[in-house]
Structure formats: C-alpha cells, structure tokens
Design a protein around this motif. Structure first.
Motif, PDB file in Angstrom:
ATOM      1  N   MET A 192     -17.179  -8.299 -23.491  1.00 21.43           N
ATOM      2  CA  MET A 192     -16.535  -9.430 -24.145  1.00 21.43           C
ATOM      3  C   MET A 192     -16.488  -9.232 -25.656  1.00 21.43           C
ATOM      4  SD  MET A 192     -17.651 -13.439 -23.999  1.00 21.43           S
ATOM      5  CE  MET A 192     -19.073 -13.177 -25.068  1.00 21.43           C
ATOM      6  N   VAL A 193     -17.596  -8.786 -26.255  1.00 26.32           N
ATOM      7  CA  VAL A 193     -17.685  -8.641 -27.707  1.00 26.32           C
ATOM      8  C   VAL A 193     -16.957  -7.392 -28.190  1.00 26.32           C
ATOM      9  CG1 VAL A 193     -19.258  -8.270 -29.654  1.00 26.32           C
ATOM     10  CG2 VAL A 193     -19.837  -9.936 -27.872  1.00 26.32           C
ATOM     11  N   PHE A 194     -17.289  -6.232 -27.608  1.00 23.67           N
ATOM     12  CA  PHE A 194     -16.806  -4.974 -28.166  1.00 23.67           C
ATOM     13  C   PHE A 194     -15.396  -4.609 -27.725  1.00 23.67           C
ATOM     14  CE2 PHE A 194     -21.395  -4.676 -28.546  1.00 23.67           C
ATOM     15  CZ  PHE A 194     -21.511  -4.274 -29.867  1.00 23.67           C
ATOM     16  N   ARG A 195     -14.990  -4.988 -26.537  1.00 20.18           N
ATOM     17  CA  ARG A 195     -13.623  -4.737 -26.122  1.00 20.18           C
ATOM     18  C   ARG A 195     -12.770  -6.000 -26.230  1.00 20.18           C
ATOM     19  NH1 ARG A 195     -16.940  -0.573 -25.921  1.00 20.18           N
ATOM     20  NH2 ARG A 195     -18.080  -1.628 -24.267  1.00 20.18           N
ATOM     21  N   GLY A 196     -13.242  -7.107 -25.653  1.00 15.31           N
ATOM     22  CA  GLY A 196     -12.436  -8.320 -25.634  1.00 15.31           C
ATOM     23  C   GLY A 196     -12.208  -8.953 -26.987  1.00 15.31           C
ATOM     24  N   ALA A 197     -13.120  -8.734 -27.940  1.00 15.15           N
ATOM     25  CA  ALA A 197     -12.963  -9.327 -29.271  1.00 15.15           C
ATOM     26  C   ALA A 197     -12.726  -8.258 -30.340  1.00 15.15           C
ATOM     27  CB  ALA A 197     -14.205 -10.160 -29.618  1.00 15.15           C
ATOM     28  N   ILE A 198     -13.692  -7.340 -30.519  1.00 19.17           N
ATOM     29  CA  ILE A 198     -13.595  -6.364 -31.614  1.00 19.17           C
ATOM     30  C   ILE A 198     -12.434  -5.401 -31.416  1.00 19.17           C
ATOM     31  CG2 ILE A 198     -14.768  -4.409 -32.700  1.00 19.17           C
ATOM     32  CD1 ILE A 198     -17.402  -5.911 -32.359  1.00 19.17           C
ATOM     33  N   LEU A 199     -12.345  -4.760 -30.246  1.00 23.96           N
ATOM     34  CA  LEU A 199     -11.251  -3.807 -30.030  1.00 23.96           C
ATOM     35  C   LEU A 199      -9.905  -4.512 -30.024  1.00 23.96           C
ATOM     36  CD1 LEU A 199     -10.163  -1.022 -29.506  1.00 23.96           C
ATOM     37  CD2 LEU A 199     -10.703  -1.299 -27.069  1.00 23.96           C
ATOM     38  N   ARG A 200      -9.844  -5.686 -29.454  1.00 25.31           N
ATOM     39  CA  ARG A 200      -8.574  -6.437 -29.474  1.00 25.31           C
ATOM     40  C   ARG A 200      -8.112  -6.681 -30.895  1.00 25.31           C
ATOM     41  NH1 ARG A 200      -7.822 -11.788 -30.100  1.00 25.31           N
ATOM     42  NH2 ARG A 200     -10.016 -12.223 -29.641  1.00 25.31           N
ATOM     43  N   ALA A 201      -9.050  -7.074 -31.775  1.00 22.60           N
ATOM     44  CA  ALA A 201      -8.706  -7.314 -33.170  1.00 22.60           C
ATOM     45  C   ALA A 201      -8.256  -6.027 -33.855  1.00 22.60           C
ATOM     46  CB  ALA A 201      -9.904  -7.914 -33.900  1.00 22.60           C
ATOM     47  N   LEU A 202      -8.931  -4.919 -33.550  1.00 23.30           N
ATOM     48  CA  LEU A 202      -8.556  -3.640 -34.162  1.00 23.30           C
ATOM     49  C   LEU A 202      -7.184  -3.185 -33.686  1.00 23.30           C
ATOM     50  CD1 LEU A 202     -11.973  -1.742 -33.938  1.00 23.30           C
ATOM     51  CD2 LEU A 202     -10.896  -2.676 -35.999  1.00 23.30           C
ATOM     52  N   LEU A 203      -6.897  -3.371 -32.403  1.00 18.82           N
ATOM     53  CA  LEU A 203      -5.586  -2.979 -31.874  1.00 18.82           C
ATOM     54  C   LEU A 203      -4.467  -3.845 -32.453  1.00 18.82           C
ATOM     55  CD1 LEU A 203      -6.482  -2.327 -28.121  1.00 18.82           C
ATOM     56  CD2 LEU A 203      -5.914  -0.627 -29.857  1.00 18.82           C
ATOM     57  N   GLN A 204      -4.764  -5.095 -32.707  1.00 19.00           N
ATOM     58  CA  GLN A 204      -3.768  -5.961 -33.340  1.00 19.00           C
ATOM     59  C   GLN A 204      -3.573  -5.587 -34.812  1.00 19.00           C
ATOM     60  OE1 GLN A 204      -5.348  -9.885 -32.599  1.00 19.00           O
ATOM     61  NE2 GLN A 204      -4.465 -10.011 -30.544  1.00 19.00           N
ATOM     62  N   TRP A 205      -4.630  -5.091 -35.434  1.00 20.41           N
ATOM     63  CA  TRP A 205      -4.563  -4.682 -36.848  1.00 20.41           C
ATOM     64  C   TRP A 205      -3.736  -3.409 -37.017  1.00 20.41           C
ATOM     65  CZ3 TRP A 205      -8.312  -1.032 -39.460  1.00 20.41           C
ATOM     66  CH2 TRP A 205      -8.075  -0.965 -40.842  1.00 20.41           C
ATOM     67  N   LYS A 206      -3.984  -2.406 -36.167  1.00 16.43           N
ATOM     68  CA  LYS A 206      -3.257  -1.137 -36.242  1.00 16.43           C
ATOM     69  C   LYS A 206      -2.748  -0.746 -34.845  1.00 16.43           C
ATOM     70  CE  LYS A 206      -4.033  -0.010 -40.637  1.00 16.43           C
ATOM     71  NZ  LYS A 206      -2.960   0.243 -41.630  1.00 16.43           N
ATOM     72  N   PRO A 207      -1.742  -1.460 -34.339  1.00 14.61           N
ATOM     73  CA  PRO A 207      -1.275  -1.185 -32.973  1.00 14.61           C
ATOM     74  C   PRO A 207      -0.663   0.200 -32.805  1.00 14.61           C
ATOM     75  CG  PRO A 207       0.209  -2.683 -34.115  1.00 14.61           C
ATOM     76  CD  PRO A 207      -0.997  -2.547 -34.985  1.00 14.61           C
ATOM     77  N   GLN A 208      -0.211   0.812 -33.887  1.00 14.18           N
ATOM     78  CA  GLN A 208       0.396   2.132 -33.806  1.00 14.18           C
ATOM     79  C   GLN A 208      -0.646   3.252 -33.803  1.00 14.18           C
ATOM     80  OE1 GLN A 208       0.319   0.129 -36.332  1.00 14.18           O
ATOM     81  NE2 GLN A 208       0.027   1.235 -38.274  1.00 14.18           N
ATOM     82  N   ARG A 209      -1.901   2.905 -34.023  1.00 16.11           N
ATOM     83  CA  ARG A 209      -2.976   3.898 -34.041  1.00 16.11           C
ATOM     84  C   ARG A 209      -4.062   3.509 -33.026  1.00 16.11           C
ATOM     85  NH1 ARG A 209      -3.709   5.104 -40.566  1.00 16.11           N
ATOM     86  NH2 ARG A 209      -1.571   5.897 -40.881  1.00 16.11           N
ATOM     87  N   LYS A 210      -3.652   3.390 -31.798  1.00 17.38           N
ATOM     88  CA  LYS A 210      -4.533   2.860 -30.760  1.00 17.38           C
ATOM     89  C   LYS A 210      -5.786   3.701 -30.562  1.00 17.38           C
ATOM     90  CE  LYS A 210      -0.875   0.463 -28.231  1.00 17.38           C
ATOM     91  NZ  LYS A 210      -0.139   0.338 -26.948  1.00 17.38           N
ATOM     92  N   TRP A 211      -5.636   5.014 -30.481  1.00 20.03           N
ATOM     93  CA  TRP A 211      -6.803   5.845 -30.202  1.00 20.03           C
ATOM     94  C   TRP A 211      -7.774   5.883 -31.374  1.00 20.03           C
ATOM     95  CZ3 TRP A 211      -9.073   7.127 -26.013  1.00 20.03           C
ATOM     96  CH2 TRP A 211      -8.341   7.201 -24.825  1.00 20.03           C
ATOM     97  N   ILE A 212      -7.266   5.774 -32.582  1.00 21.92           N
ATOM     98  CA  ILE A 212      -8.169   5.694 -33.735  1.00 21.92           C
ATOM     99  C   ILE A 212      -8.967   4.397 -33.673  1.00 21.92           C
ATOM    100  CG2 ILE A 212      -8.280   5.505 -36.256  1.00 21.92           C
ATOM    101  CD1 ILE A 212      -5.882   7.324 -36.420  1.00 21.92           C
TER     102      ILE A 212
END
Length: 268
Positions: A141-161
């Motif tokens: 919930m924290v690391f994928r559902g919240a943190i990774l989701r926020a990171l993917l929304q921040w840089k959607p073109q750099r998903k693997w980074i």
C-alpha cells in the motif's frame, strides 16, 4: 516527487512514533529497560504501526482501496505471483551468499533483527499476523500504491527509473544492510507488477507467499543461514537447487508478463 516524500516521511514517523509509545508504556509498566522487550511487545509495535499506517493512508486518501481489480478475476496472475515468489527464494539466498559478509554494526544489526523475528515467529498466530499478513498489505500500500504511484505520475515517461527509485527506497527502509540487495530486487519486481496492473493485489500475493514460506520453514524446524544448511555441503546440490528454482521463477515471470494487462494507473 514531493508527494512521495510526504508518504515516506509519514510512514517512517508512524513507525518511530508507535515504537516510542510502546517502549514508553513497557518501561512504565515493567520498570525494565527497552532492551528486555519480549516477543509480545514487539508484536504490539509491529501490529500498532501497521494498523495506524493503514488508517492514516486511507483516511488521507493517499491510497484508495478498491475491489475492481479482483472483480476482473485475475486468478491466474495471483497464482503465478505466488509461484514466482516460491521460485525466487533459493536464487535470492544464493545471491546474498555471493555478496561480501557484513561486519561491525551491520552484522550486529542483522543478527539482532534475525533474533527479533525468530522470537516473534515462535508466538504462533499473532506472530504470523505481523510477519506474513500485515506487512504485505501495508508495504504494498505504501511503497507501490502510494509512493510508486506518485513517482509514476511525476515522471510517466520514465517508468523504469521511477520503479528503480521506489525499489531503492523500499530497500533503504528495511535498514538491515543484509536484506537490502534482496529488497531492492524484489522492489523492482513488485514495481513492475504494479505498473502493469495498476493494482497492489499481485504484489500482496507475492509478498505474502514469500513471508509465509519463511514462517513455514521456521516452524518446520528449518531456519537456514545458508543454502548448505538446506541442501548439504555438496556444491553440486546447491547449484542444482538454484537451477531448479530458476525453472520455477523464469516461467512464472513469463506467464505474468503474458497475463498481466495494463488495466490503469490507479491502484486497486
């Protein structure tokens, strides 16, 4: 990016806050130093910060639970997630053995953490709850559902980074240096699963299977420190065990890649 930082900072504060509160209560009630914490008090700490984290993240709408992914009947994905977790156990142990041994404070921390977990697993159902049930839900919930989701929304073109960044954060939060390489690699895999499905469910299944396997091995009388403890001193047996496990892990990853669909970027 700042949202991911807020989520991480809040999660860490909850952990330390609950631990401080329980330790203070223990010292007040028993008059003993915190080093004498029993397994039940450690269970109270782990259960406490897990439940508080769930409440805070849902109340703040940093994570929104939904049953829509489960309603799509992703049973094959969930099955292959569990199989992949089982197949990764031996290779991850082999990788850890190839790394240099930690010394000094890192070794002491690793040994202390292992002793604490072993004492908790001896308790029974309560130990299983804080080892295998709550951590998969809370950490996904924290690391994928919240943190990774926020990171993917921040840089959607750099998903693997962004997945690598979230995996690095996931590894660092484990604190124990001996667990960090394994946690980073698993973080990459769990991040990929979240990116493909938009759901934490496959990651929870993987995480639960991994932790449950460790719990089961402990209660079956096996608490291996190395692969030789499991398969004997013969190097050929160890190599065969790694190869056999890869024959489980790699097909499972192939099946996941074939079956996981890009449902959405919204966690479920």
């Amino acid at each position: 990016m700042y949202k991911a930082f807020i989520y991480l900072f809040t999660f860490i504060c909850i952990q330390f806050g609950v631990q401080f509160g329980v330790v203070a209560a223990y010292t007040l009630i028993t008059g003993q130093p915190s080093e004498e914490l029993s397994a039940w008090w450690n269970i109270a700490i782990m259960a406490g910060y897990s439940l508080v984290t769930i409440i805070v993240f849902i109340a703040a709408r940093w994570f929104s639970p939904s049953r829509s992914y489960v309603r799509s009947h992703p049973w094959a994905v969930m099955l292959w997630s569990a199989i992949a977790a089982l197949g990764a156990i031996v290779p991850s142990m082999a990788l850890q053995e190839l790394l240099p041994e930690w010394t000094g404070w890192a070794r002491e921390l690793a040994e202390s953490t292992e002793q604490q977990l072993n004492s908790i697993m001896q308790v029974g159902p309560a130990g299983y709850m804080v080892i295998a049930l709550l951590p998969p839900v809370v950490e996904e919930m924290v690391f994928r559902g919240a943190i990774l989701r926020a990171l993917l929304q921040w840089k959607p073109q750099r998903k693997w980074i962004m997945i690598a960044l979230s995996a690095a954060i996931f590894a660092l939060v484990h604190v124990n240096p001996a667990q960090m390489p394994h946690a980073f690699l698993i973080g990459l895999l769990l991040g990929w699963m979240f990116m493909r499905t938009g759901s934490i469910v496959p990651g929870v299944v993987y995480h639960w299977t991994n932790n449950s396997a460790a719990y089961a091995m402990f209660h079956l009388g096996h608490n291996p420190q190395s692969l030789s403890d499991l398969f004997g001193p013969e190097q050929l047996r160890v190599v065969m065990a790694v190869l056999f496990s890869l024959c489980i892990l790699l097909p499972a990853l192939f099946q996941l890649n074939m079956r996981m669909k890009n449902v959405s970027d919204k966690p479920r």
